[in-house]
Design a protein around this motif. Structure first.
Motif, PDB file in Angstrom:
ATOM      1  N   TRP A   1       0.814  -1.219   0.000  1.00  0.00           N
ATOM      2  CA  TRP A   1       0.000   0.000   0.000  1.00  0.00           C
ATOM      3  C   TRP A   1       0.855   1.281   0.000  1.00  0.00           C
ATOM      4  O   TRP A   1       0.336   2.367   0.063  1.00  0.00           O
ATOM      5  CB  TRP A   1      -0.906   0.018   1.231  1.00  0.00           C
TER       6      TRP A   1
ATOM      7  N   TRP B   1      -7.560  -1.150   6.038  1.00  0.00           N
ATOM      8  CA  TRP B   1      -6.677  -2.121   5.366  1.00  0.00           C
ATOM      9  C   TRP B   1      -6.350  -3.306   6.285  1.00  0.00           C
ATOM     10  O   TRP B   1      -5.980  -4.364   5.813  1.00  0.00           O
ATOM     11  CB  TRP B   1      -5.384  -1.444   4.910  1.00  0.00           C
TER      12      TRP B   1
ATOM     13  N   ARG C   1     -12.338   1.579  -1.718  1.00  0.00           N
ATOM     14  CA  ARG C   1     -11.576   2.684  -1.112  1.00  0.00           C
ATOM     15  C   ARG C   1     -10.742   2.110   0.021  1.00  0.00           C
ATOM     16  O   ARG C   1     -11.291   1.650   1.018  1.00  0.00           O
ATOM     17  CB  ARG C   1     -12.515   3.757  -0.547  1.00  0.00           C
TER      18      ARG C   1
ATOM     19  N   CYS D   1      -8.180   2.626   3.052  1.00  0.00           N
ATOM     20  CA  CYS D   1      -7.867   3.697   3.985  1.00  0.00           C
ATOM     21  C   CYS D   1      -6.831   3.217   5.003  1.00  0.00           C
ATOM     22  O   CYS D   1      -7.030   2.146   5.572  1.00  0.00           O
ATOM     23  CB  CYS D   1      -9.115   4.150   4.734  1.00  0.00           C
TER      24      CYS D   1
ATOM     25  N   GLY E   1      -5.027   6.165   2.402  1.00  0.00           N
ATOM     26  CA  GLY E   1      -4.487   6.133   1.051  1.00  0.00           C
ATOM     27  C   GLY E   1      -2.972   6.054   1.104  1.00  0.00           C
ATOM     28  O   GLY E   1      -2.366   5.914   2.174  1.00  0.00           O
TER      29      GLY E   1
ATOM     30  N   SER F   1      -7.921  10.519   3.558  1.00  0.00           N
ATOM     31  CA  SER F   1      -8.119  10.499   2.106  1.00  0.00           C
ATOM     32  C   SER F   1      -7.834   9.083   1.622  1.00  0.00           C
ATOM     33  O   SER F   1      -6.685   8.670   1.554  1.00  0.00           O
ATOM     34  CB  SER F   1      -7.179  11.503   1.421  1.00  0.00           C
ATOM     35  N   CYS F   2      -8.896   8.368   1.319  1.00  0.00           N
ATOM     36  CA  CYS F   2      -8.738   6.970   0.905  1.00  0.00           C
ATOM     37  C   CYS F   2      -8.542   6.915  -0.607  1.00  0.00           C
ATOM     38  O   CYS F   2      -8.874   7.859  -1.325  1.00  0.00           O
ATOM     39  CB  CYS F   2      -9.965   6.174   1.321  1.00  0.00           C
ATOM     40  N   GLN F   3      -8.027   5.821  -1.063  1.00  0.00           N
ATOM     41  CA  GLN F   3      -7.743   5.705  -2.495  1.00  0.00           C
ATOM     42  C   GLN F   3      -8.042   4.295  -2.991  1.00  0.00           C
ATOM     43  O   GLN F   3      -8.008   3.330  -2.216  1.00  0.00           O
ATOM     44  CB  GLN F   3      -6.261   6.033  -2.767  1.00  0.00           C
TER      45      GLN F   3
ATOM     46  N   MET G   1      -6.437   1.320  -5.141  1.00  0.00           N
ATOM     47  CA  MET G   1      -5.047   0.952  -5.412  1.00  0.00           C
ATOM     48  C   MET G   1      -5.020  -0.094  -6.518  1.00  0.00           C
ATOM     49  O   MET G   1      -5.548  -1.195  -6.365  1.00  0.00           O
ATOM     50  CB  MET G   1      -4.376   0.462  -4.143  1.00  0.00           C
TER      51      MET G   1
ATOM     52  N   PRO H   1      -1.863   4.477  -6.887  1.00  0.00           N
ATOM     53  CA  PRO H   1      -3.042   4.805  -6.100  1.00  0.00           C
ATOM     54  C   PRO H   1      -3.901   5.787  -6.889  1.00  0.00           C
ATOM     55  O   PRO H   1      -3.370   6.650  -7.599  1.00  0.00           O
ATOM     56  CB  PRO H   1      -2.451   5.470  -4.856  1.00  0.00           C
TER      57      PRO H   1
ATOM     58  N   PRO I   1      -6.649   8.672  -6.546  1.00  0.00           N
ATOM     59  CA  PRO I   1      -7.447   9.514  -5.642  1.00  0.00           C
ATOM     60  C   PRO I   1      -8.914   9.476  -6.045  1.00  0.00           C
ATOM     61  O   PRO I   1      -9.245   9.608  -7.228  1.00  0.00           O
ATOM     62  CB  PRO I   1      -6.855  10.917  -5.855  1.00  0.00           C
TER      63      PRO I   1
ATOM     64  N   ASP J   1     -11.391  10.416  -3.213  1.00  0.00           N
ATOM     65  CA  ASP J   1     -12.081  11.279  -2.255  1.00  0.00           C
ATOM     66  C   ASP J   1     -11.988  12.726  -2.710  1.00  0.00           C
ATOM     67  O   ASP J   1     -10.902  13.224  -3.001  1.00  0.00           O
ATOM     68  CB  ASP J   1     -11.442  11.145  -0.872  1.00  0.00           C
TER      69      ASP J   1
END
Lengths: 124, 615
Positions: B355, B409, B434, B436, B438, B465-467, B469, B487, B489, B491
């Motif tokens: 991650w 995660w 998402r 989290c 990120g 700010s989650c992403q 992946m 990753p 974006p 959010d």
């Protein structure tokens, strides 16, 4: 004499128009892969894993590397020009040439180019 | 005949013009003509004379020296002074990135208090003259502030007035290998020398009065994927500095240089070589490109004679298929004997990271009260979203609790300190979840936290700010990015998954329990460092360009000033002539701001602001 001048002018304009118009590039190996879904998918996977991390993003974002799915090319937009840029790199930038390091050789790079072409915006 | 000649000449001229036009339309020629020239690496040195400003203005140079008698006569900085805690007696200066070796960034200045905050007003400012994140934690000693900017400008200023004494602009190659902007987070001081590491992976030493360069050591060839952005850590007669390059598949390390000669004394690799302990945690030959960079500053316990240094992600970042195993010593904290560079113990935060959860977040030294027992601990808000407590004598895991609101995660933490990974929260070729935090983490290593030992609280700037992946095929070419994915974006991006906006908070974490005492919420991710004061304040900055003062006991905003640019710096405090000062720089890097889901409409450009309470 006026005729000579006019002909010269027209020929120059014609040459300019031809040279700067849409490039009529010869078919490349990337074109062969365009209809091969597995090949395009492999090109996509390499692009995602190798090019898109912090450089050439999949969507137009604020990064310091060029976006490769529009119609603007700094170093030539023909398939062969892209092939050459990726292979040889761009001097004095962090775009290092990938040389012959693709796992399956040149075929992999042509598949990446096929992926780019298949997702490129329509260019007028 | 004359008219015929004229016509022929005109025709030829037209043909020549056409040829020139054709030339310019050639893609190949576009390429060569667009190549920038290799920058001149020579540097000129001119003495800066404050009485002759006009001359200084017209001379194009990269290095201004000082000949005047400057400073308050405090003498050289000794190792003993660096070892001394930042108490009231020593607290008028800001000697190290972390304030002192504890890294707690807790100023003893009591007049920086909730009661006095209304008297804190603008005193002077100074521009960086550069774009990119102005990430500095200045150091202040002897009435002089030493400031670094993005792209490695090093500037000495009168800490009372902002008058410039000397300046050095490091000349950079154009093909720097940077993942995340042209940051530098500060200089270091020992004796009468100032030290700065550079983006092109060099370590430089300067005379602190004149600005003269004393030595210049190459850490490693930058073009192989390396850079250095941290302030060096000075331990005894050594300057310790680590490298960045986790996104380039480098073999991470940190070095110790003799502060008098610039010669390297030892190098500690963060990825084992074949046959070394930990080698078995890398499948195949993946250890050769294992990453684990050491790009942030460590901390030193003089009593235990241990240096603590953290390491970053294994490479490639988002595809672990070719590097099966725990990938030691990535995402870890290492305890090192500074006399030898040898590892004494380690603890790994995120085994087999996929991650980009670098373990490089800010380390604090804290004394933990555990059931009446006092434990010498390291505490850290890790990029992976957990707030850790580790016994710093032996590396034993004590506790990890989430300091975030959206961590997903990992499902839990084993008693051993190994996270239990959520099997759905893994990078994939067609990601939909998402994840989290990120890739920038909950708290990023590019910013510093602070810790108030009187309140038992650590003040952590948090990115929520989650992403998505996404995983792809990775291919190692030295000097090229080696990320294995990216990753994405989502959010704050309209119509993306869940329409969730990125946001941030300062979390006050009770480091004895892991509980959250309070949160200050901000509409943007928090990506500036924090400063704690004995007077009960917490200073930080926001991505909307505000400097903030919070009540350390409640999190209430008690002071707010618009600085302009998004704040990515590490605020500090110092005291001169009985007056208290707070320094905080503004200036963002839009590439990372966008990555975090923050506002990118504010222009880049750095400016230091210094505020003062008159005694």
């Amino acid at each position: 004499m006026q005729l000579l001048k006019t002909l010269s002018l027209l020929s120059c304009i014609a040459v300019i128009l031809i040279s700067c118009g849409p490039a009529s590039e010869p078919p490349s190996k990337a074109d062969e892969y365009l209809t091969d879904a597995a090949a395009v998918q492999r090109g996509r996977s390499i692009f995602v894993g190798t090019c898109a991390g912090y450089c050439h993003r999949l969507t137009p974002e604020v990064v310091d590397a060029v976006y490769l799915f529009d119609c603007e090319w700094k170093h030539g937009g023909s398939d062969q020009a892209i092939f050459n840029t990726v292979t040889n790199g761009v001097p004095n930038t962090r775009m290092i040439g990938f040389g012959t390091n693709f796992p399956e050789g040149e075929d992999d790079l042509w598949k990446v180019i096929a992926f780019l072409k298949s997702n490129r915006a329509a260019c007028s | 005949m004359r008219s015929i000649h004229r016509s022929i000449l005109k025709s030829l001229l037209l043909v020549l013009i056409s040829a020139a036009f054709l030339w310019s339309c050639s893609p190949a020629e576009q390429q060569s003509s667009s190549m920038p020239d290799v920058p001149e690496m020579s540097e000129s040195a001119n003495t800066f004379n404050g009485d002759d400003v006009a001359e200084a203005l017209v001379i194009s140079t990269t290095h201004w020296l000082n000949e005047r008698d400057i400073g308050d006569g405090e003498g050289p900085v000794s190792s003993e002074m660096l070892t001394e805690p930042q108490t009231a007696s020593a607290g008028r200066n800001w000697l190290q990135y972390g304030g002192d070796y504890s890294n707690n960034r807790h100023s003893p200045i009591e007049q920086l208090s909730v009661e006095n905050i209304d008297r804190l007003s603008f005193e002077w400012g100074f521009p960086s003259g550069t774009l990119g994140q102005f990430a500095v934690s200045p150091i202040v000693y002897d009435g002089i502030m030493y400031l670094t900017t993005s792209y490695n400008r090093l500037i000495a200023l009168d800490a009372r007035t902002g008058e410039m004494y000397w300046r050095y602009d490091h000349q950079q190659p154009e093909d720097l290998r940077l993942c995340c902007g042209p940051a530098n987070r500060g200089a270091s001081i020992h004796g009468d020398k100032i030290f700065m590491a550079t983006l092109d992976a060099r370590l430089l030493a300067f005379d602190r009065f004149s600005g003269e360069k004393l030595w210049d050591s190459e850490i490693i060839e930058y073009f192989r994927g390396f850079s250095a952005t941290s302030a060096p850590l000075i331990v005894k007669d050594l300057a310790l500095i680590g490298v960045g390059g986790g996104e380039f598949g480098v073999r991470g390390f940190f070095d110790a240089y003799n502060i008098n000669t610039g010669e390297r004394e030892w190098r500690h690799y963060t990825v084992p070589a074949e046959g070394e302990p930990g080698y078995e945690t890398w499948s195949g030959n993946s250890y050769e490109t294992g990453g684990a960079p050491a790009w942030t500053i460590g901390t030193y316990d003089a009593e235990l004679n241990l240096v603590y240094w953290t390491t970053g992600n294994p490479a490639p970042d988002w595809n672990g298929d070719a590097r099966l195993g725990d990938n030691l010593f990535s995402d870890s904290v290492l305890a090192i004997n500074p006399d030898t560079g040898e590892r004494v113990w380690y603890y790994q935060f995120t085994p087999h990271d996929v991650w980009d959860y670098d373990g490089n977040s800010h380390l604090f030294q804290a004394e933990l009260d555990q059931d009446g027992e006092n434990i010498k601990a390291l505490v850290q808000a890790n990029r992976n979203g957990f707030f850790y407590a580790i016994n710093r004598e032996n590396g034993e895991f004590i506790r990890a609790t989430s300091y975030m609101e959206q961590l997903n995660w990992a499902d839990s933490m084993e008693p051993s300190g190994r996270p239990v990974v959520n099997p759905e929260a893994l990078p994939s070729e067609e990601p939909t979840m998402r994840i989290c935090p990120g890739a920038l983490g909950g708290m990023n290593g590019s910013v510093a936290g602070s810790l108030n030992p009187d309140l038992g609280l650590a003040f952590i700037p948090v990115i929520e700010s989650c992403q998505l992946m996404q995983k792809g095929l990775s291919m190692f070419v030295e000097g090229q990015m080696f990320t294995g994915g990216l990753p994405i974006p989502v959010d704050g991006v309209p119509d993306e998954i869940g329409d969730v906006a990125a946001y941030g908070h300062i979390s006050a974490v009770n480091y004895n329990t892991g509980d959250i005492a309070w949160r200050y919420y901000d509409p943007q991710p928090m990506m500036a460092g924090t400063l704690s004061t004995a007077g009960g304040l917490v200073f930080t900055g926001s991505q909307t360009g505000h400097a903030l003062g919070l009540d350390a006991e409640t999190g209430d905003v008690v002071w707010r000033k618009r600085l302009g640019g998004g704040v990515r710096s590490q605020p500090i405090a110092y005291e001169l002539d009985g007056d208290a000062y707070v320094a905080i720089a503004s200036g963002n890097f839009q590439g990372i701001a966008a990555f975090a889901g923050a506002d990118i409409s504010i222009p880049e450009g750095g400016q230091l602001y210094v505020f003062k309470i008159d005694n």
